[in-house]
Scaffold this motif. Structure first.
Motif, mmCIF file in Angstrom:
data_model
loop_
_atom_site.group_PDB
_atom_site.id
_atom_site.type_symbol
_atom_site.label_atom_id
_atom_site.label_comp_id
_atom_site.label_asym_id
_atom_site.label_seq_id
_atom_site.Cartn_x
_atom_site.Cartn_y
_atom_site.Cartn_z
ATOM 1 N N UNK A 187 -15.116 -11.653 53.836
ATOM 2 C CA UNK A 187 -15.085 -10.389 54.564
ATOM 3 C C UNK A 187 -13.685 -10.064 55.082
ATOM 4 N N UNK A 188 -13.067 -11.023 55.743
ATOM 5 C CA UNK A 188 -11.754 -10.774 56.330
ATOM 6 C C UNK A 188 -10.662 -10.740 55.268
ATOM 7 N N UNK A 189 -9.630 -9.971 55.554
ATOM 8 C CA UNK A 189 -8.493 -9.887 54.636
ATOM 9 C C UNK A 189 -7.526 -11.048 54.876
ATOM 10 N N UNK A 190 -7.996 -12.238 54.583
ATOM 11 C CA UNK A 190 -7.151 -13.425 54.693
ATOM 12 C C UNK A 190 -6.038 -13.319 53.647
ATOM 13 N N UNK A 191 -4.815 -13.651 54.044
ATOM 14 C CA UNK A 191 -3.695 -13.594 53.103
ATOM 15 C C UNK A 191 -3.817 -14.757 52.115
ATOM 16 N N UNK A 192 -3.925 -14.465 50.820
ATOM 17 C CA UNK A 192 -4.091 -15.545 49.840
ATOM 18 C C UNK A 192 -2.793 -16.312 49.624
ATOM 19 N N UNK A 193 -2.939 -17.574 49.278
ATOM 20 C CA UNK A 193 -1.776 -18.387 48.920
ATOM 21 C C UNK A 193 -1.536 -18.368 47.413
ATOM 22 N N UNK A 194 -2.537 -17.953 46.676
ATOM 23 C CA UNK A 194 -2.371 -17.661 45.259
ATOM 24 C C UNK A 194 -3.549 -16.806 44.817
ATOM 25 N N UNK A 195 -3.421 -16.136 43.698
ATOM 26 C CA UNK A 195 -4.506 -15.323 43.155
ATOM 27 C C UNK A 195 -4.772 -15.727 41.712
ATOM 28 N N UNK A 196 -5.998 -15.471 41.287
ATOM 29 C CA UNK A 196 -6.386 -15.665 39.891
ATOM 30 C C UNK A 196 -6.586 -14.294 39.257
ATOM 31 N N UNK A 197 -5.948 -14.067 38.137
ATOM 32 C CA UNK A 197 -6.075 -12.819 37.390
ATOM 33 C C UNK A 197 -7.472 -12.742 36.793
ATOM 34 N N UNK A 198 -8.263 -11.767 37.227
ATOM 35 C CA UNK A 198 -9.619 -11.596 36.677
ATOM 36 C C UNK A 198 -9.742 -10.289 35.900
ATOM 37 N N UNK A 199 -8.617 -9.769 35.445
ATOM 38 C CA UNK A 199 -8.650 -8.561 34.624
ATOM 39 C C UNK A 199 -9.543 -8.803 33.412
ATOM 40 N N UNK A 200 -10.431 -7.860 33.145
ATOM 41 C CA UNK A 200 -11.364 -8.010 32.039
ATOM 42 C C UNK A 200 -12.689 -8.631 32.445
ATOM 43 N N UNK A 201 -12.786 -9.085 33.708
ATOM 44 C CA UNK A 201 -14.009 -9.750 34.161
ATOM 45 C C UNK A 201 -14.601 -9.093 35.408
ATOM 46 N N UNK A 202 -13.982 -8.020 35.887
ATOM 47 C CA UNK A 202 -14.440 -7.396 37.119
ATOM 48 C C UNK A 202 -15.831 -6.783 36.976
ATOM 49 N N UNK A 203 -16.120 -6.190 35.831
ATOM 50 C CA UNK A 203 -17.430 -5.548 35.652
ATOM 51 C C UNK A 203 -18.550 -6.584 35.649
ATOM 52 N N UNK A 204 -18.308 -7.729 35.021
ATOM 53 C CA UNK A 204 -19.325 -8.784 34.995
ATOM 54 C C UNK A 204 -19.504 -9.375 36.393
ATOM 55 N N UNK A 205 -18.421 -9.459 37.150
ATOM 56 C CA UNK A 205 -18.524 -9.930 38.532
ATOM 57 C C UNK A 205 -19.413 -8.992 39.342
ATOM 58 N N UNK B 168 0.161 -8.534 42.671
ATOM 59 C CA UNK B 168 0.547 -9.677 41.840
ATOM 60 C C UNK B 168 0.885 -9.302 40.403
ATOM 61 N N UNK B 169 0.837 -8.011 40.096
ATOM 62 C CA UNK B 169 1.251 -7.568 38.770
ATOM 63 C C UNK B 169 0.195 -7.636 37.702
ATOM 64 N N UNK B 170 -1.087 -7.656 38.101
ATOM 65 C CA UNK B 170 -2.181 -7.642 37.123
ATOM 66 C C UNK B 170 -3.134 -6.513 37.500
ATOM 67 N N UNK B 171 -4.177 -6.353 36.730
ATOM 68 C CA UNK B 171 -5.113 -5.259 37.011
ATOM 69 C C UNK B 171 -6.052 -5.600 38.163
ATOM 70 N N UNK B 172 -6.683 -6.782 38.099
ATOM 71 C CA UNK B 172 -7.605 -7.223 39.145
ATOM 72 C C UNK B 172 -7.371 -8.704 39.419
ATOM 73 N N UNK B 173 -7.563 -9.103 40.672
ATOM 74 C CA UNK B 173 -7.357 -10.511 41.017
ATOM 75 C C UNK B 173 -8.259 -10.918 42.177
ATOM 76 N N UNK B 174 -8.513 -12.217 42.271
ATOM 77 C CA UNK B 174 -9.228 -12.798 43.411
ATOM 78 C C UNK B 174 -8.285 -13.780 44.103
ATOM 79 N N UNK B 175 -8.310 -13.774 45.439
ATOM 80 C CA UNK B 175 -7.383 -14.598 46.202
ATOM 81 C C UNK B 175 -8.010 -15.869 46.738
#
Length: 240
Positions: free
Chosen positions: A154-172, A215-222
């Motif tokens: 819920x909270x906007x915690x600042x991520x220490x890294x992100x994973x590029x999930x471009x192409x998988x957002x709709x399935x999520x 982070x320079x990608x389309x979608x990401x999770x932190x």
């Protein structure tokens, strides 16, 4: 039963919301992922423990995970007790994950932060030889995951890294919407909760899009990490 990744959530739907895209991507890359829900979410305003169990099973199919278990700990009253720790230690030793994905270390729901600490401590204890646990009356081997990463909720915690999930957002999003009783439905007669609004549903996409923008990608999770990560080299880093 060994898996590469073990995703653990305080409630059914936590892993889908926090790291569903990452799970789907990992599986697409040939990794094995199992999920453990600590509680049945029985205190949730909408739906019941029974409907949540059915929804979790449907979400598991969409995610493509190897297995899913529910420890049926007490929703709303998670605590870092020896009993709860040992229940999780048994599962860590059963699945022998290289990496554990756990709840956010700070969040709106108190169970999330409690689960983060509980899982973290259980991962450490799982590596101690003098703690004995059993699976079907057989002694388990000790096992300690290499890393524990905490997904953002819920909270906007600042991520220490992100994973590029471009192409998988709709399935999520599809996996999240498997929890029909929990999220936005204009035809529902149940009380409106913070996660049952149209804005929250839309936030699943725009928050991932914003992390992608940064982070320079389309979608990401932190994610946040409990220990400093060392890179062997700079291969794999996405540069915009």
């Amino acid at each position: 039963m060994k898996c590469d990744f073990l995703a653990i959530g305080a409630h059914p739907d936590d892993v889908e919301l926090g790291c569903g895209g990452t799970i789907i991507k990992l599986i697409a890359e040939g990794k094995t992922v199992s999920v453990i829900d600590l509680t049945e979410g029985e205190l949730g305003t909408r739906g019941t423990a029974e409907t949540r169990a059915e929804e979790a099973a449907n979400a598991a199919k969409i995610l493509g995970i190897s297995s899913r278990e529910n420890l049926k700990l007490k929703d709303g009253f998670l605590n870092n007790s020896e009993d709860y720790q040992l229940k999780i230690v048994e599962k860590i030793r059963k699945y022998k994950p290289e990496i554990v994905l756990a709840n956010a270390i700070d969040d709106r729901h108190p169970d999330h932060a409690k689960a983060a600490k509980l899982v973290s401590d259980a991962c450490f204890l799982s590596g101690l030889k003098k703690i004995e646990t059993f699976d079907n009356d057989q002694p388990q081997e000790v096992w300690r995951p290499k890393h524990i990463f905490h997904y953002i909720q819920w909270k906007n915690v600042v991520p220490e890294f992100v994973i590029d999930i471009s192409g998988f957002i709709e399935q999520k999003i599809e996996a999240c919407l498997a929890y029909k009783t929990q999220f936005y439905n204009p035809e529902s007669k149940e009380p409106v909760t913070p996660i049952a609004t149209k804005d929250f549903l839309e936030s699943l996409t725009y928050r991932a899009q914003d992390l992608g923008r940064l982070s320079g990608v389309e979608y990401a999770e932190g994610f946040t990490t409990e220990k400093l990560i060392a890179l062997k080299n700079f291969d794999g880093i996405i540069c915009d």
